[in-house]
Design an enzyme around this catalytic site. Structure first.
Site, mmCIF file in Angstrom:
data_model
loop_
_atom_site.group_PDB
_atom_site.id
_atom_site.type_symbol
_atom_site.label_atom_id
_atom_site.label_comp_id
_atom_site.label_asym_id
_atom_site.label_seq_id
_atom_site.Cartn_x
_atom_site.Cartn_y
_atom_site.Cartn_z
ATOM 1 N N ASP A 1 -16.193 -2.381 -1.193
ATOM 2 C CA ASP A 1 -15.527 -2.645 0.084
ATOM 3 C C ASP A 1 -16.494 -2.300 1.218
ATOM 4 O O ASP A 1 -17.179 -3.175 1.745
ATOM 5 C CB ASP A 1 -14.234 -1.853 0.204
ATOM 6 C CG ASP A 1 -13.499 -2.135 1.522
ATOM 7 O OD1 ASP A 1 -13.938 -3.032 2.273
ATOM 8 O OD2 ASP A 1 -12.493 -1.464 1.811
ATOM 9 N N LYS B 1 -13.359 -9.073 3.712
ATOM 10 C CA LYS B 1 -12.533 -8.836 4.896
ATOM 11 C C LYS B 1 -13.155 -9.581 6.066
ATOM 12 O O LYS B 1 -14.350 -9.460 6.320
ATOM 13 C CB LYS B 1 -12.453 -7.344 5.231
ATOM 14 C CG LYS B 1 -11.648 -6.522 4.239
ATOM 15 C CD LYS B 1 -11.632 -5.050 4.656
ATOM 16 C CE LYS B 1 -10.804 -4.219 3.702
ATOM 17 N NZ LYS B 1 -10.876 -2.762 4.030
ATOM 18 N N GLU C 1 -11.350 0.601 -6.030
ATOM 19 C CA GLU C 1 -12.011 0.075 -4.834
ATOM 20 C C GLU C 1 -12.855 1.149 -4.147
ATOM 21 O O GLU C 1 -12.337 2.191 -3.753
ATOM 22 C CB GLU C 1 -10.953 -0.465 -3.874
ATOM 23 C CG GLU C 1 -11.512 -1.140 -2.649
ATOM 24 C CD GLU C 1 -10.411 -1.630 -1.727
ATOM 25 O OE1 GLU C 1 -10.744 -2.009 -0.586
ATOM 26 O OE2 GLU C 1 -9.231 -1.634 -2.122
ATOM 27 N N THR D 1 0.818 -1.213 0.000
ATOM 28 C CA THR D 1 0.000 0.000 0.000
ATOM 29 C C THR D 1 0.852 1.264 0.000
ATOM 30 O O THR D 1 1.804 1.381 0.781
ATOM 31 C CB THR D 1 -0.933 0.011 1.223
ATOM 32 O OG1 THR D 1 -1.758 -1.154 1.196
ATOM 33 C CG2 THR D 1 -1.821 1.244 1.215
ATOM 34 N N ASP E 1 -1.396 -6.656 3.485
ATOM 35 C CA ASP E 1 -0.122 -6.143 3.987
ATOM 36 C C ASP E 1 -0.228 -5.453 5.337
ATOM 37 O O ASP E 1 0.692 -4.743 5.754
ATOM 38 C CB ASP E 1 0.533 -5.211 2.964
ATOM 39 C CG ASP E 1 -0.213 -3.887 2.778
ATOM 40 O OD1 ASP E 1 -1.402 -3.830 3.153
ATOM 41 O OD2 ASP E 1 0.384 -2.933 2.245
ATOM 42 N N ASP F 1 -4.853 -8.148 -0.773
ATOM 43 C CA ASP F 1 -4.314 -6.963 -0.102
ATOM 44 C C ASP F 1 -4.248 -7.256 1.393
ATOM 45 O O ASP F 1 -5.132 -6.891 2.164
ATOM 46 C CB ASP F 1 -5.211 -5.752 -0.391
ATOM 47 C CG ASP F 1 -4.809 -4.522 0.407
ATOM 48 O OD1 ASP F 1 -3.611 -4.385 0.704
ATOM 49 O OD2 ASP F 1 -5.690 -3.712 0.736
ATOM 50 N N LYS G 1 -3.667 4.617 -2.117
ATOM 51 C CA LYS G 1 -4.706 5.353 -1.403
ATOM 52 C C LYS G 1 -4.741 6.785 -1.928
ATOM 53 O O LYS G 1 -3.692 7.443 -2.046
ATOM 54 C CB LYS G 1 -4.427 5.362 0.095
ATOM 55 C CG LYS G 1 -4.464 3.991 0.754
ATOM 56 C CD LYS G 1 -5.887 3.498 0.935
ATOM 57 C CE LYS G 1 -5.953 2.269 1.811
ATOM 58 N NZ LYS G 1 -7.335 1.805 2.047
ATOM 59 N N CYS H 1 -7.762 -6.504 4.351
ATOM 60 C CA CYS H 1 -7.561 -6.560 5.803
ATOM 61 C C CYS H 1 -7.514 -5.157 6.358
ATOM 62 O O CYS H 1 -7.441 -4.170 5.625
ATOM 63 C CB CYS H 1 -6.249 -7.283 6.138
ATOM 64 S SG CYS H 1 -4.762 -6.372 5.635
#
Length: 329
Positions: A224, A246, A201, A125, A298, A296, A150, A274
């Site tokens: 999401d 998630k 996303e 990220t 991390d 994803d 982001k 996560c």
């Protein structure tokens, strides 16, 4: 022997600030559950998220409310009606999976009837910053196969151009965390195509996304915040092409597997995501990740110190935890 449940608040310092459109995080605040039975202990972790009205205190209170049922032997199936989806149920559900595997002398993968998790590509990220700083961050990980960038509504054009220049070959997910509106989404389309963005996303607020139904967009859009459990697909399947599964949203591995199955049955793409967390959150998520189009996970990479034996990252390739860490006898 009777079961004994323990739940506690644990805090992990981050190695550097993590910035998204909602703010900056410097600590990962998690709830850790341990369930002991017959000399064995199963563990799970949940990350309460204010966006969903959760706090560490509310999650601990929810877990305390089901202590008696869990200690009396309630299983994962019973848990689904004892607690609503969210971080509290996730922590208990994953602890029950871990305990079940240890008591049975079989791995969680064997209990599911699936292959053991293996090394896989997991996004690294790039947090929100100035275009120059984001380019520097992307350049440092430019050999990774997948990046997640982001952004917010302030300067996504310059930020994304800078990251793509610094990492010309990586696949890329862009995550505005609900900060865009329809006008910005439409205006960004040519740039996202030009920059070869693979997935967008949750660009717009989950409560203001009905207009996405039938919306023709050149980049795949992933739900999401708009999707938590399988029942949500009845509404969002016509609005998004992918879902981000998630465990903290679904309320554990049990519900996450159900959501993944239901999404695939509808022909939707899968992403596994996560919160900022330790490897104790990531180990169970790997059982969804192995069947996902985008991964994803991390979260632990941002910690100054993770659990010993946790997941390892090498330039965007994630290796599962050491044997015995979670979900194996």
């Amino acid at each position: 022997m009777p079961r004994i449940l323990r739940a506690q608040h644990d805090s992990f310092a981050l190695s550097r600030p993590f910035r998204i459109s909602r703010g900056v995080k410097t600590q990962a605040e998690v709830v850790t559950v341990a369930i002991a039975q017959d000399g064995l202990v199963g563990r799970g972790e949940g990350v309460p998220y204010p966006r969903y009205g959760e706090s560490v205190e509310s999650a601990l209170a929810a877990i305390e409310g089901v202590r008696g049922a869990i200690e009396d032997g309630a299983d994962r199936a019973a848990l689904q009606s004892l607690l609503p989806p969210g971080a509290a149920r996730n922590a208990v559900d994953c602890a029950l999976w871990d305990l079940e595997a240890r008591l049975a002398g079989r791995s969680v993968a064997a209990l599911i009837g699936a292959p053991e998790p293996d090394t896989l590509a997991s996004a690294l990220t790039i947090g929100i910053d100035t275009p120059m700083a984001m380019a520097d961050a992307a350049r440092a990980v430019s050999s990774a196969p997948l990046l997640k960038v982001k952004v917010d509504a302030t300067d996504p054009d310059a930020q994304l151009r800078a990251v793509r220049t610094a990492a010309p070959d990586a696949r890329m997910i862009v995550d505005p965390n609900e900060s865009w509106n329809r006008a910005l989404l439409e205006a960004m389309a040519p740039l996202l195509v030009a920059l070869r963005i693979d997935l967008l996303e949750q660009p717009v607020p989950a409560g203001d996304d009905a207009w996405l139904e039938g919306f023709d967009y050149p980049i795949a859009i992933c739900a999401d915040e708009a999707v938590h459990v399988a029942a949500d697909l009845d509404v969002i399947a016509a609005r998004y092409s992918h879902v981000n599964v998630k465990l903290d949203k679904a309320g554990g591995l049990t519900a996450a597997l159900e959501l993944a199955d239901a999404a695939r049955a509808r022909g939707m793409g899968l992403m596994t995501g996560c919160m900022i967390s330790s490897s104790l959150s990531i180990a169970p998520a790997l059982h969804v990740a192995r069947r996902s189009d985008f991964v994803d996970l991390d979260g632990p990479i941002w910690l100054a110190k993770d659990y010993p034996g946790g997941v390892r990252d090498d330039a965007g390739m994630m290796t599962p935890p050491a044997p015995g860490f979670w979900g194996t006898p």
